[in-house]
Design a protein around this motif. Structure first.
Motif, PDB file in Angstrom:
ATOM      1  N   ILE A 124       0.899  -1.389   0.128  1.00 57.59           N
ATOM      2  CA  ILE A 124      -0.027  -0.001  -0.006  1.00 57.59           C
ATOM      3  C   ILE A 124       0.927   1.249  -0.058  1.00 57.59           C
ATOM      4  N   ASP A 160      -8.573  -4.324   8.450  1.00 55.59           N
ATOM      5  CA  ASP A 160      -8.174  -3.027   8.186  1.00 55.59           C
ATOM      6  C   ASP A 160      -6.559  -3.137   8.322  1.00 55.59           C
ATOM      7  N   THR A 197      -4.976   4.467   7.833  1.00 59.92           N
ATOM      8  CA  THR A 197      -5.757   3.061   7.904  1.00 59.92           C
ATOM      9  C   THR A 197      -6.456   2.954   6.482  1.00 59.92           C
ATOM     10  N   HIS A 198      -6.240   1.855   6.173  1.00 59.88           N
ATOM     11  CA  HIS A 198      -7.176   1.407   4.711  1.00 59.88           C
ATOM     12  C   HIS A 198      -8.191   0.255   5.390  1.00 59.88           C
ATOM     13  N   ALA A 247      -9.010  -3.472   3.560  1.00 65.00           N
ATOM     14  CA  ALA A 247      -8.191  -3.883   2.574  1.00 65.00           C
ATOM     15  C   ALA A 247      -8.011  -5.126   2.220  1.00 65.00           C
ATOM     16  N   GLN A 282      -7.000  -0.913  -3.310  1.00 62.18           N
ATOM     17  CA  GLN A 282      -6.305  -0.327  -2.318  1.00 62.18           C
ATOM     18  C   GLN A 282      -4.962  -1.005  -2.140  1.00 62.18           C
TER      19      GLN A 282
END
Length: 100
Positions: free
Chosen positions: A5, A56, A63-64, A67, A96
């Motif tokens: 990411i 997450d 914070t995605h 994901a 993402q």
């Protein structure tokens, strides 16, 4: 292969250790950067795999949400269908996470 990411590696394993299912690469639990992962409350049940656990992922960029996802307890027929027990393996949201 790596899952990243914004350039931060969140999982890495040789391709031979990954499992490809329905166009997604599932990374073994041992390949994850564990401190980056937290459980999400998002519910989902796959008709043939079972109940999913969304994750997450936190990186320096933030914070995605949702994901990644995994199936902690697979339906026995899913293991038969895939030919390998992939309980706990994690796949990632392609919007993402970059896989390569």
């Amino acid at each position: 292969m790596k899952a990243t990411i914004d350039g931060t590696v969140i999982a890495e394993a040789p391709e031979a250790e990954l499992i490809s299912i329905e166009g997604n690469w599932y990374f073994p639990p041992s390949s994850l950067v564990r401190e980056a992962f937290g459980d999400s409350p998002t519910p989902y049940t796959c008709p043939w795999k079972g109940d999913a656990q969304y994750h997450d992922v936190t990186t320096p960029s933030g914070t995605h949400h949702d994901a990644g996802w995994s199936y902690p307890v697979l339906k026995p027929s899913a293991i038969t269908r895939v030919g390998k027990d992939f309980s706990g393996y994690v796949a990632f949201d392609k919007a993402q996470v970059t896989i390569g």
